[in-house]
Design an enzyme around this catalytic site. Structure first.
Site, PDB file in Angstrom:
ATOM      1  N   HIS B 519     -65.970 -57.679 -44.147  1.00  0.00           N
ATOM      2  CA  HIS B 519     -66.762 -58.871 -44.440  1.00  0.00           C
ATOM      3  C   HIS B 519     -65.865 -59.995 -44.935  1.00  0.00           C
ATOM      4  O   HIS B 519     -65.853 -60.312 -46.116  1.00  0.00           O
ATOM      5  CB  HIS B 519     -67.816 -58.553 -45.499  1.00  0.00           C
ATOM      6  CG  HIS B 519     -68.591 -57.301 -45.222  1.00  0.00           C
ATOM      7  ND1 HIS B 519     -69.281 -56.611 -46.181  1.00  0.00           N
ATOM      8  CD2 HIS B 519     -68.786 -56.610 -44.073  1.00  0.00           C
ATOM      9  CE1 HIS B 519     -69.870 -55.547 -45.642  1.00  0.00           C
ATOM     10  NE2 HIS B 519     -69.568 -55.518 -44.361  1.00  0.00           N
ATOM     11  N   LEU B 520     -65.109 -60.575 -44.014  1.00  0.00           N
ATOM     12  CA  LEU B 520     -64.289 -61.732 -44.354  1.00  0.00           C
ATOM     13  C   LEU B 520     -65.082 -62.989 -44.033  1.00  0.00           C
ATOM     14  O   LEU B 520     -65.767 -63.047 -43.013  1.00  0.00           O
ATOM     15  CB  LEU B 520     -62.990 -61.716 -43.572  1.00  0.00           C
ATOM     16  CG  LEU B 520     -62.141 -60.471 -43.798  1.00  0.00           C
ATOM     17  CD1 LEU B 520     -60.875 -60.544 -42.967  1.00  0.00           C
ATOM     18  CD2 LEU B 520     -61.804 -60.280 -45.261  1.00  0.00           C
TER      19      LEU B 520
END
Lengths: 241, 592
Positions: B519-520
């Site tokens: 989850h960047l």
């Protein structure tokens, strides 16, 4: 403007050969592409001579495997479970050479949390690490690691783990940590890769293997799952009469 | 020189969830759409069939379905004084590759963000005062509200057949669901998945401690489902091979199972795989995209012209393509000017493993699905008073164990030797009676002035372009938040009956080698002011109005939930603005 260096480009995408049924870019329109038997199952490791290790290295690895996973009354040790064979075949394959990883220079030392920064892949680390381990054992005991008594082997590995035994040109503690990780992986990876022989690792812990459907079991709480493990190639008993 | 191809109405860059959603929406308008995907075509019968998909070594350990760093990677450093070094092998996150993108190998968690998450800066400032926030924290409001996104959340949930229990139905709190969620217009399309033993036990322990546990909303389905496009998904079989793996069973929502078979039949849609877009082209004014240049797998360069460009690669690659295409002003943390690369964030993850008496507990931990789990949301977002705690943000905590694949799930209690007879015995005794929640503490990650993306000065990719550089560390606010959440989580695991706990806090420095989540976020964020955002509230580039940028790169900061449902909802929201406003009058949808 980007100057595309064709040779480098091809080197960069060669890894796609492992995964893609067709290598060339394709236009997909009208219907979903599908071809029968186009899958890419993993090839079964062939038993037999070492593919990566030399004879001495192989003996050291078998001895290491039995120290890391000692045989006992119920379960095979690391050697008989094929853990060294597993590591051998992994080192002989893409993993050993860091295939697909970013290997462009410059190689600079960095902080530990910046990750591995070396041209040397696992294959070379093993080559150097096992040689250094045998050298250290010969210096101290006059024998290679594999020839040591059980007690001496444990003493050497304990010292190595704690950093009390230094290896020449090799970080002994991290090398041993890598061996521990790889050997234990061999016990729990699918038997198709050469370790976990007879699914001994899976039987030991109660893991039922490459099954696919637990619909009937998701609501059965605190009951032991009764079926024996299966691997990707099935269960050995299925083909034995 | 690149060879030119006949012009299309729309070109889509990257074919994961958002690419597929945009392709389906825009072909419905009769537009001629072509999509380019860097990786190969992927489908269940060929790439991950039930005969050999359950292979932890190949898919998890050796990263079979992911991008090879050799093809493209990033450099990383903790702070601006350090020399950034290349990420030579993936660790902290796993960039996807291939048709379906991350939608192929994700776990399928389907979380909505909280209404307050979208107006975070305003909300926190009103409640606690501006001085409560760290001076270098750069959080912002999104420019879109929960109420505006609700219909689009709903649409994506129904596309995927999401299994869950509603917690707030049109403002009425529902028993068994998440009482903190924003109001939803209708229940989930399918009921929640049944929960295995340890997940159920977590729910019971949490309830007894006074929390309101609920099943994690799931894109692995509890029952067969036919979606609005007429595509059918099968019930999940809890095989325990979900994240990192493709689903052989058509039970996990992905572009392949929910959109592609419908989309591909449209004559105005074309997909090209193994074709990597290397640049978005703009005209001399710099204010109009003319199309893209891509390289196919034989090394040939092509130019595809189009009236509308949709950038829908993975978050980091969206930012990288903007930087390489020189669209938008690159962010400079020293002068605090520019926008591209600003407000880069991750997720603050930790966990607590619980070791139980093997004579009393048999969890059969190998039974699981990607988004199985019982969670509590009391400590997410601003669901609790942060005043006494001295930090902002939060996350959900839960027993969200997705299975117990044996290479990674043979844990031993703290203090056990790492090898030898004691290790072996401990593995044997603990495998079936250990709780290993994975991302059990799933916390927010807020944005800071000196956490950002820019181009590296040393390392190059295979085309000779600079790699993108990640400058990131964990700040005190997130470390305090994580300590607080992890301790709360440990209390629940203990209350389940664990004899021993292994508590792992997230601490500085940020570590690029250990997996946290993929989850960047941020780097090309949405907002209300072109000085502090790359995109307006419709995901339209402020600088180049015929360019729309999808994905979590648009998040101004990251809330304490998994991003995909919001990423999909934002794509539908943006598509709706294109269909109802932009196509009628192409140009800026919001005055700069």
């Amino acid at each position: 403007m980007i100057n595309l260096r064709r040779r480098e480009f091809l080197a960069g995408t060669a890894v796609l050969l492992f995964t893609a049924a067709t290598v060339r870019a394709a236009t997909i329109t009208g219907r979903l592409p599908w071809a029968p038997n186009a899958g890419n199952p993993p090839p079964q490791v062939r038993l037999g001579p070492w593919e990566f290790f030399s004879g001495d290295e192989g003996r050291a690895m078998d001895a290491l495997a039995d120290c890391i996973i000692p045989p006992d009354a119920e379960t095979l040790g690391g050697k008989d479970a094929g853990c060294a064979v597993f590591v051998d075949r992994q080192l002989a394959g893409p993993y050993g050479q860091q295939e697909g990883l970013y290997l462009r220079p410059p190689f600079q030392a960095g902080a530990k949390n910046q990750g591995h920064q070396s041209e040397k892949g696992p294959a070379q680390s093993y080559r150097e690490g096992l040689a250094a381990l045998d050298r250290a054992c010969r210096e101290r005991y006059g024998k290679s690691f594999a020839e040591l008594s059980g007690e001496d082997k444990i003493a050497v590995l304990t010292a190595l783990e704690k950093g009390n035994l230094k290896l020449e040109g090799v970080d002994g503690a991290s090398f041993f940590a890598q061996v521990v990780k790889d050997v234990q992986m061999g016990l729990f990876a699918d038997p198709i890769y050469g370790g976990n022989r007879d699914m001994s690792g899976w039987k030991m812990i109660g893991y039922p293997g490459a099954r696919y459907n637990y619909l009937d079991w998701v609501n059965r709480h605190n009951e032991r799952f009764p079926l024996p493990p299966v691997g990707m190639t099935g269960n050995a008993q299925w083909s034995r009469s | 020189m690149a060879r030119k191809l006949p012009k299309k109405d729309v070109v889509i860059v990257g074919f994961g969830w958002t690419g597929a959603i945009m392709a389906n929406e825009l072909t419905d308008e009769g537009l001629d759409v072509i999509a380019f995907e860097r990786g190969p075509w992927r489908d269940a019968p060929t790439e991950f069939p039930p005969g050999y998909m359950q292979d932890e070594l190949r898919y998890r350990v050796r990263h079979e379905l992911f991008l090879r760093p050799d093809q493209l990677t990033f450099t990383f450093r903790n702070n601006m004084r350090q020399t950034a070094l290349p990420i030579r092998s993936w660790g902290a996150f796993m960039p996807p590759n291939g048709v379906g993108g991350g939608g192929v190998h994700w776990n399928g968690e389907m979380w909505r963000f909280l209404p307050s998450d979208f107006v975070l800066k305003t909300h926190l400032t009103e409640r606690y005062g501006a001085a409560f926030l760290p001076a270098d924290m750069t959080i912002q409001d999104w420019g879109v509200t929960y109420d505006e996104l609700e219909p689009h959340y709903d649409r994506f949930e129904y596309l995927c057949g999401t299994s869950g229990t509603a917690g707030n139905l049109r403002g009425k709190i529902q028993e068994g669901g998440n009482p903190f969620e924003g109001p939803r217009s209708r229940p989930y399309p399918t009921p929640a998945q049944p929960q295995p033993f340890s997940h159920t036990l977590f729910g019971k322990a949490a309830r007894e401690l006074g929390y309101k546990p609920f099943p994690q909303p799931s894109g692995n389905l509890s029952q067969a489902y036919t979606n609005p496009l007429g595509l059918r998904l099968g019930p999940c079989t809890y095989c325990g091979f979900c994240e990192w793996f493709g689903c052989s069973n058509y039970s996990k929502a992905s572009p392949q199972t929910t959109i592609l078979p419908y989309l591909i039949r449209k004559p105005n849609f074309t997909l090209r795989d193994k074709s990597e877009v290397i640049r978005i082209n703009v005209d001399r004014s710099g204010q109009r995209a003319t199309g893209v240049t891509y390289v196919d797998s034989s090394g040939e360069q092509w130019e595809q012209q189009a009236d509308l460009v949709i950038l829908s690669a993975y978050a980091l690659f969206n930012v990288q393509l903007l930087l390489h295409s020189q669209i938008g002003q690159p962010y400079d943390p020293v002068t605090n000017t520019g926008v591209v690369g600003r407000n880069y964030t991750h997720q603050t993850i930790s966990s607590v493993n619980g070791f139980f008496d093997s004579k009393k507990f048999n969890f059969n931990p190998f039974i699981g699905s990607g988004s199985i789990g019982m969670c509590v949301d009391e400590f997410n977002g601003d669901n609790f008073d942060h005043g006494p705690h001295g930090f902002v943000g939060g996350g959900y905590v839960g027993q969200v164990q997705t299975g117990a694949r044996p290479i990674e799930s043979t844990l031993v209690p703290p203090g056990t030797p790492k090898w030898g007879p004691e290790w072996k015995k401990a593995v044997r005794d603990n495998y079936l009676s250990t709780v290993k929640p994975g991302t059990g503490v799933h916390g927010s990650f807020y944005s800071y002035r000196d956490v950002y993306l820019d181009l590296d000065t040393t390392y190059k990719d295979r085309f000779g372009r600079p790699l993108m550089r990640i400058t990131m560390d964990l700040k005190d606010n997130e470390i305090k938040q994580n300590k607080f959440l992890t301790d709360k989580f440990a209390e629940i695991i203990k209350a389940m009956g664990a004899e021993k706990l292994a508590v792992q806090y997230r601490t500085a420095p940020y570590d690029i080698t250990t997996y946290q989540t993929t989850h960047l976020n941020g780097g090309a964020i949405m907002g209300t002011d072109p000085k502090t955002s790359v995109l307006n509230r419709y995901l339209q580039s402020w600088d180049v109005p015929n360019l729309f940028v999808m994905g979590a790169s648009a998040f101004p900061q990251n809330p304490g939930y998994n991003p995909t449902l919001t990423v999909g909802a934002l794509a539908y929201w943006s598509a709706s603005a294109i269909r109802n406003q932009y196509l009628r009058k192409p140009g800026r949808l919001v005055d700069a």
